[in-house]
Scaffold this motif. Structure first.
Motif, PDB file in Angstrom:
ATOM      1  N   SER A   1       0.845  -1.194   0.000  1.00 60.88           N
ATOM      2  CA  SER A   1       0.000   0.000   0.000  1.00 60.88           C
ATOM      3  C   SER A   1       0.881   1.245   0.000  1.00 60.88           C
ATOM      4  CB  SER A   1      -0.929   0.008   1.221  1.00 60.88           C
ATOM      5  OG  SER A   1      -0.182   0.142   2.417  1.00 60.88           O
ATOM      6  N   LEU A   2       0.277   2.333  -0.419  1.00 62.49           N
ATOM      7  CA  LEU A   2       0.979   3.608  -0.513  1.00 62.49           C
ATOM      8  C   LEU A   2       0.149   4.675   0.185  1.00 62.49           C
ATOM      9  CD1 LEU A   2       3.303   5.331  -1.787  1.00 62.49           C
ATOM     10  CD2 LEU A   2       1.766   5.686  -3.743  1.00 62.49           C
ATOM     11  N   SER A   3       0.675   5.213   1.291  1.00 59.85           N
ATOM     12  CA  SER A   3       0.037   6.329   1.979  1.00 59.85           C
ATOM     13  C   SER A   3       0.725   7.604   1.520  1.00 59.85           C
ATOM     14  CB  SER A   3       0.162   6.185   3.498  1.00 59.85           C
ATOM     15  OG  SER A   3      -0.517   5.024   3.939  1.00 59.85           O
ATOM     16  N   LEU A   4      -0.054   8.604   1.138  1.00 59.79           N
ATOM     17  CA  LEU A   4       0.562   9.767   0.502  1.00 59.79           C
ATOM     18  C   LEU A   4      -0.135  11.071   0.858  1.00 59.79           C
ATOM     19  CD1 LEU A   4      -1.217  10.936  -2.245  1.00 59.79           C
ATOM     20  CD2 LEU A   4      -0.899   8.506  -2.774  1.00 59.79           C
ATOM     21  N   ALA A   5       0.623  12.135   0.671  1.00 59.06           N
ATOM     22  CA  ALA A   5       0.081  13.492   0.722  1.00 59.06           C
ATOM     23  C   ALA A   5       0.665  14.234  -0.467  1.00 59.06           C
ATOM     24  CB  ALA A   5       0.453  14.186   2.022  1.00 59.06           C
ATOM     25  N   PHE A   6      -0.199  14.701  -1.354  1.00 62.07           N
ATOM     26  CA  PHE A   6       0.228  15.491  -2.493  1.00 62.07           C
ATOM     27  C   PHE A   6      -0.081  16.950  -2.186  1.00 62.07           C
ATOM     28  CE2 PHE A   6      -1.007  17.625  -6.506  1.00 62.07           C
ATOM     29  CZ  PHE A   6       0.238  17.611  -7.126  1.00 62.07           C
ATOM     30  N   VAL A   7       0.903  17.815  -2.365  1.00 64.47           N
ATOM     31  CA  VAL A   7       0.758  19.220  -1.983  1.00 64.47           C
ATOM     32  C   VAL A   7       1.039  20.112  -3.194  1.00 64.47           C
ATOM     33  CG1 VAL A   7       1.531  21.045  -0.421  1.00 64.47           C
ATOM     34  CG2 VAL A   7       1.515  18.657   0.352  1.00 64.47           C
ATOM     35  N   ALA A   8       0.087  20.975  -3.514  1.00 62.51           N
ATOM     36  CA  ALA A   8       0.271  21.923  -4.622  1.00 62.51           C
ATOM     37  C   ALA A   8      -0.774  23.018  -4.501  1.00 62.51           C
ATOM     38  CB  ALA A   8       0.146  21.225  -5.969  1.00 62.51           C
ATOM     39  N   ALA A   9      -0.476  24.158  -5.062  1.00 61.07           N
ATOM     40  CA  ALA A   9      -1.437  25.256  -5.093  1.00 61.07           C
ATOM     41  C   ALA A   9      -2.211  25.194  -6.407  1.00 61.07           C
ATOM     42  CB  ALA A   9      -0.724  26.598  -4.982  1.00 61.07           C
ATOM     43  N   PRO A  10      -3.542  25.313  -6.372  1.00 65.80           N
ATOM     44  CA  PRO A  10      -4.296  25.383  -7.621  1.00 65.80           C
ATOM     45  C   PRO A  10      -3.800  26.548  -8.478  1.00 65.80           C
ATOM     46  CG  PRO A  10      -5.761  25.102  -5.733  1.00 65.80           C
ATOM     47  CD  PRO A  10      -4.399  25.395  -5.185  1.00 65.80           C
TER      48      PRO A  10
ATOM     49  N   ILE B   1     -11.263   3.660  -9.656  1.00 66.55           N
ATOM     50  CA  ILE B   1      -9.887   3.526 -10.130  1.00 66.55           C
ATOM     51  C   ILE B   1      -9.368   2.138  -9.778  1.00 66.55           C
ATOM     52  CG2 ILE B   1      -9.415   5.990 -10.002  1.00 66.55           C
ATOM     53  CD1 ILE B   1      -7.945   5.525  -7.390  1.00 66.55           C
ATOM     54  N   ALA B   2      -8.264   1.763 -10.408  1.00 64.47           N
ATOM     55  CA  ALA B   2      -7.736   0.408 -10.272  1.00 64.47           C
ATOM     56  C   ALA B   2      -7.214   0.105  -8.882  1.00 64.47           C
ATOM     57  CB  ALA B   2      -6.632   0.186 -11.306  1.00 64.47           C
ATOM     58  N   PHE B   3      -6.871   1.152  -8.137  1.00 62.85           N
ATOM     59  CA  PHE B   3      -6.270   0.952  -6.823  1.00 62.85           C
ATOM     60  C   PHE B   3      -7.259   1.430  -5.747  1.00 62.85           C
ATOM     61  CE2 PHE B   3      -3.025   2.338  -9.908  1.00 62.85           C
ATOM     62  CZ  PHE B   3      -2.400   1.110 -10.090  1.00 62.85           C
ATOM     63  N   PRO B   4      -7.837   0.514  -4.976  1.00 58.22           N
ATOM     64  CA  PRO B   4      -8.801   0.920  -3.953  1.00 58.22           C
ATOM     65  C   PRO B   4      -8.204   1.992  -3.046  1.00 58.22           C
ATOM     66  CG  PRO B   4      -8.787  -1.461  -4.194  1.00 58.22           C
ATOM     67  CD  PRO B   4      -7.659  -0.945  -5.028  1.00 58.22           C
ATOM     68  N   ALA B   5      -8.944   3.090  -2.894  1.00 57.14           N
ATOM     69  CA  ALA B   5      -8.450   4.242  -2.128  1.00 57.14           C
ATOM     70  C   ALA B   5      -9.230   4.401  -0.842  1.00 57.14           C
ATOM     71  CB  ALA B   5      -8.556   5.511  -2.968  1.00 57.14           C
ATOM     72  N   THR B   6      -8.524   4.623   0.241  1.00 56.33           N
ATOM     73  CA  THR B   6      -9.150   4.883   1.531  1.00 56.33           C
ATOM     74  C   THR B   6      -8.530   6.141   2.124  1.00 56.33           C
ATOM     75  OG1 THR B   6      -7.529   3.474   2.671  1.00 56.33           O
ATOM     76  CG2 THR B   6      -9.602   2.444   1.992  1.00 56.33           C
ATOM     77  N   GLY B   7      -9.201   6.679   3.127  1.00 57.51           N
ATOM     78  CA  GLY B   7      -8.672   7.855   3.814  1.00 57.51           C
ATOM     79  C   GLY B   7      -8.607   9.086   2.948  1.00 57.51           C
ATOM     80  N   LEU B   8      -9.489   9.189   1.946  1.00 55.80           N
ATOM     81  CA  LEU B   8      -9.475  10.352   1.072  1.00 55.80           C
ATOM     82  C   LEU B   8      -9.848  11.603   1.857  1.00 55.80           C
ATOM     83  CD1 LEU B   8     -11.191   8.942  -2.147  1.00 55.80           C
ATOM     84  CD2 LEU B   8      -8.752   9.318  -1.741  1.00 55.80           C
TER      85      LEU B   8
ATOM     86  N   LEU C   1      -2.263  -1.259  -3.502  1.00 50.96           N
ATOM     87  CA  LEU C   1      -1.703  -1.527  -4.816  1.00 50.96           C
ATOM     88  C   LEU C   1      -1.993  -2.939  -5.305  1.00 50.96           C
ATOM     89  CD1 LEU C   1       1.707   0.319  -4.430  1.00 50.96           C
ATOM     90  CD2 LEU C   1      -0.469   1.208  -5.267  1.00 50.96           C
ATOM     91  N   ASP C   2      -2.141  -3.900  -4.395  1.00 49.71           N
ATOM     92  CA  ASP C   2      -2.483  -5.268  -4.741  1.00 49.71           C
ATOM     93  C   ASP C   2      -1.552  -5.815  -5.819  1.00 49.71           C
ATOM     94  OD1 ASP C   2      -4.476  -5.273  -2.889  1.00 49.71           O
ATOM     95  OD2 ASP C   2      -6.067  -4.743  -4.274  1.00 49.71           O
ATOM     96  N   ASN C   3      -2.143  -6.559  -6.746  1.00 56.25           N
ATOM     97  CA  ASN C   3      -1.339  -7.171  -7.812  1.00 56.25           C
ATOM     98  C   ASN C   3      -1.736  -6.589  -9.160  1.00 56.25           C
ATOM     99  OD1 ASN C   3       0.046  -9.029  -6.074  1.00 56.25           O
ATOM    100  ND2 ASN C   3      -1.827 -10.238  -5.979  1.00 56.25           N
TER     101      ASN C   3
END
Length: 267
Positions: free
Chosen positions: A59-68, A126-133, A151-153
């Motif tokens: 699994s991949l836990s992430l934070a993406f940061v950007a200004a619109p 999407i192909a990768f189940p997302a949680t904690g959105l 990410l699974d297989n």
């Protein structure tokens, strides 16, 4: 004199690690309960990615940061398992909510990007189940998008193609088309998931927090210091002093070199 070799090695390790450890993404101050193993300042759109990769999941836990691109716009990040561009990306899109007020929670949706048609209001699977959105609007109007992807297989390896984007507006709840400037078109690259490998399973939300100020065992700088200290067989504080001295020395040497070159040109 025999001890000088490990000391020099420690110094070299720290001098090499300082630029990455001192990157702007390392100073991001996340809310309590959100911390990540590593981060990277992305080369376009003033964006950064913070992540923890758990190979046992995987699994991949992430934070993406950007200004619109403008207040009230949107930001997006995704993995493309089929190619290197936008089409095929399994994307996470955060809508800023029409304000730069940090108290306003942004909305996060998933989109399977199958073409260049405008995205709708309704999310698509999407192909990768997302949680904690989740997302919030931080300092400078930057939107911080949070998620954990299973990410699974799905053919995902330790190096994946990822894309990111920013938009200027949202119409009736749907993100409008982004600009087609060079930076927008170039906002893609390869992500080495293992750079953010977790020593153990990531802490759940609400667990130990990180101040994001470069302190603590989980930051790039502290990990570099610890590794160099172990290698040199000296206390971590001593290695840090060596690193600072080395950084200052390199700065002075570079300054003198530049002056020498300047004098040579003038002569």
């Amino acid at each position: 004199m025999a001890s000088t070799a490990p000391h020099r090695l420690a110094l070299l390790l720290l001098v090499a690690a300082l630029p990455a450890a001192m990157s702007s993404c390392a100073g991001e101050d996340f809310p309590s309960g959100r911390s990540y193993v590593t981060c990277e300042d992305l080369p376009y759109l003033g964006a950064s990615l913070h992540w923890t990769y758990d190979a046992s999941g995987p699994s991949l836990s992430l934070a993406f940061v950007a200004a619109p691109a403008a207040p009230g716009g949107w930001v997006a990040w995704g993995i493309n398992p089929a190619g290197t561009g936008m089409v095929g990306a399994q994307a996470l899109v955060a809508l800023a909510g029409g304000t730069a007020n940090s108290s306003v929670q942004a909305v996060v949706r998933t989109y399977n990007i199958t073409g260049y048609a405008p995205l709708g209001v309704a999310p698509t699977p999407i192909a990768f189940p997302a949680t904690g959105l989740a997302a919030d609007v931080g300092g400078g109007g930057k939107v911080r998008l949070y998620a954990t992807l299973r990410l699974d297989n799905k053919g995902v390896k330790k190096v994946v193609n990822h894309v990111w984007q920013v938009g200027s507006s949202v119409t009736r709840g749907a993100p409008d088309m982004h600009a087609m400037d060079p930076d927008n078109l170039a906002s893609k690259g390869k992500l080495v998931l293992s750079d953010g490998a977790a020593a153990s399973a990531p802490a759940p939300a609400g667990g130990p927090s990180s101040s994001g100020d470069g302190s603590g065992d989980g930051t790039p700088l502290s990990r570099a210091i610890s590794r160099a200290a172990d290698t040199a067989g000296v206390p971590a504080p001593a290695v840090l002093v060596l690193a600072v001295l080395g950084f200052l020395t390199m700065t002075i040497i570079n300054s003198k070199t530049q002056k020498t070159l300047l004098y040579s040109v003038l002569e």
